[in-house]
Enzyme design. Structure first.
Site, PDB file in Angstrom:
ATOM      1  N   GLU A  33       0.832  -1.206   0.000  1.00 30.14           N
ATOM      2  CA  GLU A  33       0.000   0.000   0.000  1.00 30.14           C
ATOM      3  C   GLU A  33       0.869   1.260   0.000  1.00 30.14           C
ATOM      4  O   GLU A  33       0.435   2.313  -0.475  1.00 30.14           O
ATOM      5  CB  GLU A  33      -0.909  -0.019   1.235  1.00 30.14           C
ATOM      6  CG  GLU A  33      -2.288   0.545   0.973  1.00 30.14           C
ATOM      7  CD  GLU A  33      -3.266   0.268   2.111  1.00 30.14           C
ATOM      8  OE1 GLU A  33      -4.076  -0.656   1.959  1.00 30.14           O
ATOM      9  OE2 GLU A  33      -3.220   0.971   3.133  1.00 30.14           O
ATOM     10  N   HIS A  47       7.389 -27.134  -0.868  1.00 32.30           N
ATOM     11  CA  HIS A  47       6.727 -28.302  -1.447  1.00 32.30           C
ATOM     12  C   HIS A  47       5.527 -27.896  -2.290  1.00 32.30           C
ATOM     13  O   HIS A  47       4.715 -28.741  -2.665  1.00 32.30           O
ATOM     14  CB  HIS A  47       6.337 -29.276  -0.332  1.00 32.30           C
ATOM     15  CG  HIS A  47       7.543 -29.768   0.412  1.00 32.30           C
ATOM     16  ND1 HIS A  47       8.125 -30.991   0.189  1.00 32.30           N
ATOM     17  CD2 HIS A  47       8.328 -29.155   1.341  1.00 32.30           C
ATOM     18  CE1 HIS A  47       9.198 -31.127   0.961  1.00 32.30           C
ATOM     19  NE2 HIS A  47       9.334 -30.023   1.670  1.00 32.30           N
ATOM     20  N   LYS A  64     -14.084   0.405  -3.653  1.00 27.86           N
ATOM     21  CA  LYS A  64     -15.164   0.877  -2.771  1.00 27.86           C
ATOM     22  C   LYS A  64     -16.248   1.581  -3.571  1.00 27.86           C
ATOM     23  O   LYS A  64     -17.435   1.351  -3.363  1.00 27.86           O
ATOM     24  CB  LYS A  64     -14.608   1.843  -1.717  1.00 27.86           C
ATOM     25  CG  LYS A  64     -13.725   1.180  -0.684  1.00 27.86           C
ATOM     26  CD  LYS A  64     -13.347   2.183   0.399  1.00 27.86           C
ATOM     27  CE  LYS A  64     -12.235   1.662   1.262  1.00 27.86           C
ATOM     28  NZ  LYS A  64     -11.659   2.680   2.123  1.00 27.86           N
TER      29      LYS A  64
HETATM   30  O1  PA5 Z   1      -3.463   1.520   5.848  1.00 33.31           O
HETATM   31  C1  PA5 Z   1      -4.566   1.995   5.643  1.00 33.31           C
HETATM   32  O2  PA5 Z   1      -4.776   3.205   5.679  1.00 33.31           O
HETATM   33  C2  PA5 Z   1      -5.740   1.091   5.344  1.00 33.31           C
HETATM   34  O3  PA5 Z   1      -5.369  -0.236   5.176  1.00 33.31           O
HETATM   35  C3  PA5 Z   1      -6.743   1.155   6.474  1.00 33.31           C
HETATM   36  O4  PA5 Z   1      -6.109   0.757   7.662  1.00 33.31           O
HETATM   37  C4  PA5 Z   1      -7.937   0.266   6.209  1.00 33.31           C
HETATM   38  O5  PA5 Z   1      -8.501   0.575   4.983  1.00 33.31           O
HETATM   39  C5  PA5 Z   1      -8.966   0.412   7.303  1.00 33.31           C
HETATM   40  O6  PA5 Z   1      -9.359   1.746   7.405  1.00 33.31           O
HETATM   41  P1  PA5 Z   1     -10.110   2.294   8.672  1.00 33.31           P
HETATM   42  O7  PA5 Z   1      -9.202   2.145   9.827  1.00 33.31           O
HETATM   43  O8  PA5 Z   1     -10.416   3.713   8.353  1.00 33.31           O
HETATM   44  O9  PA5 Z   1     -11.353   1.477   8.845  1.00 33.31           O
END
Ligand code: PA5
Length: 451
Positions: free
Chosen positions: A292, A313, A427
């Site tokens: 990310e 394996h 989303k």
């Molecule tokens: O690293 C990030 O920003 C995302 O992976 C969020 O942690 C994830 O989408 C969850 O978001 P939130 O904490 O707003 O529910």
């Protein structure tokens, strides 16, 4: 004495020359300065840099108190969150506790409840199975969402909230719900304030995937019996090295340099390799942190992981001999928490007596060394991260090592490591298809595309 993690790139010197590493060392050292001057891309999300030394002490005490209450009054603890709002806690709990912890008695767990994760997917059957596991036992919930609006945890929370209210009444339920969220914004914050939940704050300047050392990770880890003070101490010790040391003595800078060098040489995939099953979810945490943070603007290494020797394996053939696109970063636990010695058999029918008197760790380490050499021969370079102990101090050090490296590495790539614009695409489509208010204009077109 507690030791921080170390990094060894010697096994990769067959693939890159020291002068290339030194040159890249200058580049990543520049990226480090950019990070520390806090003037670069994503500069509003650098709160994680100082977290191990500059955290809210009063909140840490509240976390410990809440953990004690949960340990005293709950047989089961459900952590609801997705992405950065659950991966760190899961990784840490798995790293720090025995493999089958939930199957042990509460006494054997040192007083910790069973810990389960929900809201990390949208599976009704997973949820039903979890509800069945809870049964009529006492349980508490920690709902974690920085935005307070993420669909997966929100719908799971609705189910558990209702279960708690049915079992304990609205007031009793409110006492068993712990909300970790933004200090002021989002639906979860509003609900928590309205219903009187105990709340913990995710700092504004710490993004989800960098939040394991905030209440996001600390509360579940403390409930499971993890030593959160030692975790923060390990991170603080690693922070000092990351901030103060030059390239030659700075593991995070070296790691950032090597992975950028490999990417430039066409190794587009980095695989994090573990030899202990209890590190499986650490790799999941790492995949999010790196995927990310770096996978944007058409750039970045694809982060993958495998558990060895298990996956030798299944994927071993490809790694040894398939498309040459990857390098490996091996997590080496120097001293695993326990071990088993192989017995001698009077009649050596299975031909294993040559290992009698040896430990599983001895065999595992030799599997690791042998695999490293084989993969190196197969043009898969290896880097090694040495983890001194499977304890909270080492884990804090490891978390910080990876976080600092990804910040430096992302700046070296020329991207903003602290945003995640690509996460929004699915989303929008999901909301359009579900008919969420405000997304209706997308619905028809999306449905047509699905026909
Ligand atoms: O690293 C990030 O920003 C995302 O992976 C969020 O942690 C994830 O989408 C969850 O978001 P939130 O904490 O707003 O529910």
């Amino acid at each position: 004495m507690n030791k921080t993690v170390s990094f060894d790139y010697k096994p990769a010197l067959e693939f890159v020359e020291q002068r290339e590493i030194d040159r890249m060392g200058e580049i990543v050292s520049h990226s480090k300065e950019e990070l520390l001057t806090r003037e670069g891309l994503g500069k509003d999300f650098l709160g994680w840099i100082d977290l191990p030394v500059d955290y809210d002490k009063e909140e840490l005490e509240r976390i410990k108190e809440a953990a004690k209450t949960i340990r005293d009054d709950s047989e089961v603890f459900v952590v609801i969150g997705i992405g950065g709002s659950y991966l760190g806690a899961r990784a840490a709990i798995e790293f720090l506790t025995p493999s089958f912890n939930n199957q042990l008695t509460k006494e054997q767990r040192g007083g910790a409840p069973e810990v389960y994760f929900a809201g990390k997917d949208i599976s009704g059957s997973y949820l039903n199975d979890l509800i069945r596991i809870i049964g009529d036992r006492d349980f508490s919930v920690n709902v974690i969402s920085k935005s307070g609006t993420t669909t997966e945890p929100a719908i799971a929370f609705r189910i558990f909230k209702k279960m708690l209210e049915k079992k304990y009444g609205p007031e009793g339920a409110a006492k068993r719900i712990y909300a970790t969220t933004d200090k002021a914004r989002g639906a979860l914050r509003s609900m928590a304030d309205e219903e009187g939940y105990t709340t913990f704050v995710i700092p504004d300047d710490v993004g989800g995937r960098f939040s394991v050392l905030t209440p996001v990770g600390l509360l579940p880890i403390a409930v499971a019996g993890g030593d959160v003070d030692a975790l923060l101490e390990g991170a603080a010790a690693q922070r000092k090295i990351s901030l103060d040391k030059d390239f030659d003595e700075n593991p995070s800078l070296q790691y950032a340099a090597l992975r950028n060098l490999f990417l430039r040489e066409g190794k587009v995939m980095e695989v994090l390799v573990d030899y202990e099953p209890s590190l499986h979810n650490l790799a999941e945490w790492w995949k999010q942190l790196y995927g990310e943070s770096e996978g944007k603007d058409g750039r970045g290494l694809f982060p993958a992981s495998y558990d060895l020797s298990t996956d030798l394996h299944s994927l071993g053939q490809f790694i040894q001999d398939g498309t040459r696109i990857m390098f490996e970063t091996v997590l080496n636990v120097e001293n695993p928490p326990s071990d088993v010695t192989i017995d001698e058999e009077p009649v050596d029918i299975d031909g294993i007596n040559y290992l009698s008197g040896k430990t599983f760790d001895f065999v595992n380490k030799n599997a690791m060394h042998g695999t490293r050499l084989a993969h190196t021969d197969g043009q898969v370079p290896n880097l090694i991260v040495n983890i001194p102990q499977q304890d909270a101090f080492s884990l804090g050090s490891l978390f910080y090592f990876f976080e600092f490296a990804v910040g430096v590495s992302g700046y070296t790539l020329g991207i903003n490591p602290f945003d995640q614009p690509g996460v929004e695409a699915y989303k929008r489509n999901m909301f359009g298809l579900l008919g969420k208010p405000g997304y209706e204009d997308l619905t028809e077109d999306l449905k047509k595309r699905l026909q």
